[in-house]
Design a protein around this motif. Structure first.
Motif, short mmCIF file in Angstrom:
data_model
loop_
_atom_site.label_atom_id
_atom_site.label_comp_id
_atom_site.label_asym_id
_atom_site.label_seq_id
_atom_site.Cartn_x
_atom_site.Cartn_y
_atom_site.Cartn_z
N UNK A 1 115.07 -27.52 -28.58
CA UNK A 1 116.28 -26.41 -29.22
C UNK A 1 117.44 -27.63 -28.60
N UNK A 2 117.50 -27.98 -26.94
CA UNK A 2 118.81 -28.75 -26.90
C UNK A 2 119.25 -29.51 -27.41
N UNK A 3 118.06 -31.07 -28.06
CA UNK A 3 118.50 -31.67 -29.01
C UNK A 3 119.55 -31.28 -30.18
N UNK A 4 118.87 -30.22 -30.90
CA UNK A 4 119.69 -29.88 -31.97
C UNK A 4 121.11 -28.82 -31.29
N UNK A 5 121.13 -28.27 -30.37
CA UNK A 5 122.30 -27.42 -30.27
C UNK A 5 123.42 -28.41 -29.88
N UNK A 6 123.37 -29.74 -29.28
CA UNK A 6 123.73 -30.74 -28.48
C UNK A 6 124.47 -31.47 -30.05
N UNK A 7 124.27 -30.99 -31.51
CA UNK A 7 124.03 -32.32 -32.11
C UNK A 7 125.46 -31.30 -32.62
N UNK A 8 124.83 -30.37 -33.04
CA UNK A 8 125.32 -28.85 -33.83
C UNK A 8 126.31 -27.74 -32.72
N UNK A 9 126.46 -27.47 -32.17
CA UNK A 9 127.11 -25.74 -31.38
C UNK A 9 127.07 -25.30 -32.02
N UNK A 10 127.77 -25.31 -32.50
CA UNK A 10 128.98 -24.23 -33.40
C UNK A 10 127.90 -23.44 -34.39
N UNK A 11 127.41 -24.15 -35.35
CA UNK A 11 126.28 -23.45 -36.00
C UNK A 11 125.35 -23.52 -35.37
N UNK A 12 124.87 -23.71 -34.44
CA UNK A 12 123.69 -22.71 -33.28
C UNK A 12 123.30 -21.75 -33.32
N UNK A 13 122.25 -21.01 -32.56
CA UNK A 13 122.24 -19.80 -31.58
C UNK A 13 121.64 -20.54 -30.56
N UNK A 14 121.81 -20.25 -29.29
CA UNK A 14 121.30 -21.17 -28.11
C UNK A 14 121.47 -20.26 -27.26
N UNK A 15 120.20 -20.46 -26.14
CA UNK A 15 120.52 -19.66 -25.13
C UNK A 15 119.28 -20.65 -24.22
N UNK A 16 120.42 -20.00 -23.16
CA UNK A 16 119.41 -21.01 -22.02
C UNK A 16 119.26 -19.96 -21.15
N UNK A 17 118.09 -19.58 -20.47
CA UNK A 17 117.51 -19.11 -18.79
C UNK A 17 117.65 -17.10 -19.11
N UNK A 18 117.50 -16.72 -20.46
CA UNK A 18 117.33 -15.56 -21.00
C UNK A 18 116.63 -14.65 -19.18
N UNK A 19 115.69 -15.35 -18.45
CA UNK A 19 115.49 -14.80 -17.53
C UNK A 19 116.50 -14.82 -16.46
#
Length: 450
Positions: A92-110
């Motif tokens: 997930x992190x790698x895909x986000x860093x490749x294309x942060x604008x067009x990816x929904x990314x969430x870290x630590x929902x807890x």
């Protein structure tokens, strides 16, 4: 079959007790930990993914409404949801860093499960996020063990983030329980994370001790004063041995946020004057990096805020710096900045100087950070951690025989020295920074479900 499940703010891990020995279970290749991250083409993908790809249905009216809305939005966008559209952990992190604008990314929902004032559909969405992550961990665990896992003891902080006190804790634990049940765990129990860490440490003791557990994780710091040792080890009811608890949502994520805010954000225009002589409001530099605050993130990345930032750029005396703030907004790069802050924090644990590299896609620039500037930057969360240690000692009414420090952020010499400054000459024992909680949860699971 029962497992201990550490659904952590930073990482997820599981373990099981085999013949009296705790064994952590590899989840991705040989890796024992999966970062608590998720990405998808959009936020609506998650709910439809659970329904179509995992055959996990909503269990209440708000969940059903959320699913209907997700299917409608995805249909309108021409998105045919597939099983590989939702990614977890490092993928997930790698895909986000490749294309942060067009990816929904969430870290630590807890981190935001205890937030008050949320609508029913928002609570259902958080439940879907957690359920997707838990289902991923459960499937990977079963694949490694080659058998079904239906029972789990899940770790939880003493206090979740939220201004609602007990209401926040009840809401957050309810989301975790519902998500775990939907993911396929039929029997679920919870254990305070510092207590779980203590249960693992207890297995090494040959005599009874009063031990202060200090668990500094990614999102929380929890302290527990516990009587432990051979006299207590096999008791199901440990109520009488738990002398004090203190806890707050302050941990490694906060250290990263303050590092970024104090050490990096001047390069984005913080402190820059406008031609009117006024500063740009500090909130514009705080909101993009405070990744644990949903409302702050929404406020910064809102479309309306872009016009505000553009106005600040026109008025700025140092527009070259403020332009970076616009890039941060347009490319959704807050997580990337926090990732570099984390690397800075780790590097300065063993070094006096670190040169951070900030990548804005169109520009990469460097910021020099010293250990002393880092210590000054993280003083606010460090002071909160020291206060929690003091609170646990005062609550218990006794001095500990020893301190057991665990949690990923406990690796920091700065935090170790901060704890020592509160307790004086009391011995400090450092355990498995990442695995103590998981191991203790596995021991508890074996006692409860054997």
């Amino acid at each position: 079959m029962a497992i201990g499940f550490d659904y952590g703010t930073a990482n997820c891990s599981v373990a099981q007790l085999f013949d009296g020995v705790v064994k952590q279970i590899p989840l991705v290749g040989d890796d024992l930990y999966v970062p608590s991250t998720l990405c998808a083409p959009n936020s609506e993908t998650v709910s439809e993914y659970l329904f179509r790809c995992k055959e996990i249905k909503p269990v209440n009216a708000s969940g059903e409404a959320l699913l209907r809305r997700a299917i409608k939005v995805n249909h309108e966008e021409g998105l045919d949801v597939r099983s590989d559209d939702v990614k977890f952990g490092h993928e997930a992190l790698e895909l986000y860093l490749e294309d942060p604008k067009d990816v929904y990314y969430v870290k630590s929902p807890k981190s935001f499960l205890g937030a008050m004032g949320l609508r029913d559909m928002q609570l259902s969405f958080f439940e879907d996020l957690v359920c997707a992550m838990m289902s991923n961990i459960k499937n990977r665990t079963e694949s490694h063990l080659n058998q079904e896992v239906t029972q789990a003891v899940i770790g939880r902080p003493v206090n979740f983030l939220g201004r609602g006190g007990d209401k926040s804790n009840i809401q957050a634990e309810g989301i975790l329980r519902n998500a775990a049940n939907r993911a396929g765990f039929k029997d679920v129990e919870f254990q305070f994370e510092p207590v779980a860490a203590g249960l693992e440490f207890e297995s090494s003791l040959t005599e009874d001790k009063n031990v202060l557990i200090v668990d500094i994780g990614g999102g929380t710091t929890d302290c527990s004063m516990i009587q432990m040792g051979p006299s207590w080890a096999q008791q199901l009811d440990r109520t009488d041995s738990l002398l004090a608890h203190s806890g707050q949502m302050v941990g490694g994520n906060d250290l990263d946020i303050y590092t970024a805010f104090k050490c990096f954000m001047s390069e984005f225009g913080m402190g820059t004057k406008r031609h009117s002589g006024l500063d740009i409001p500090l909130i514009q530099f705080w909101n993009p990096i405070v990744i644990s605050d949903v409302q702050a993130q929404r406020s910064f990345y809102a479309h309306d805020n872009l016009a505000v930032l553009q106005q600040f750029l026109r008025e700025a005396k140092e527009p070259e710096k403020v332009s970076r703030l616009l890039t941060l907004h347009k490319e959704t790069l807050g997580y990337s900045v926090i990732r570099e802050a984390e690397k800075t924090k780790i590097a300065l644990g063993d070094n006096e100087h670190y040169r951070a590299n900030l990548n804005l896609l169109s520009e990469t620039f460097q910021v020099d950070v010293t250990k002393s500037s880092l210590e000054a930057a993280i003083e606010p969360p460090t002071s909160k951690i020291k206060a929690l240690v003091e609170e646990a000692v005062v609550q218990s009414g006794i001095k500990p025989d020893m301190v057991f420090m665990t949690g990923g952020s406990a690796r920091s010499p700065i935090l170790t020295n901060a704890v020592k400054s509160v307790l004086g000459e009391i011995p400090v024992v450092r355990g498995d920074f990442f695995g103590s909680v998981t191991s203790g949860l596995a021991r508890r699971a074996d006692l409860l479900f054997r």
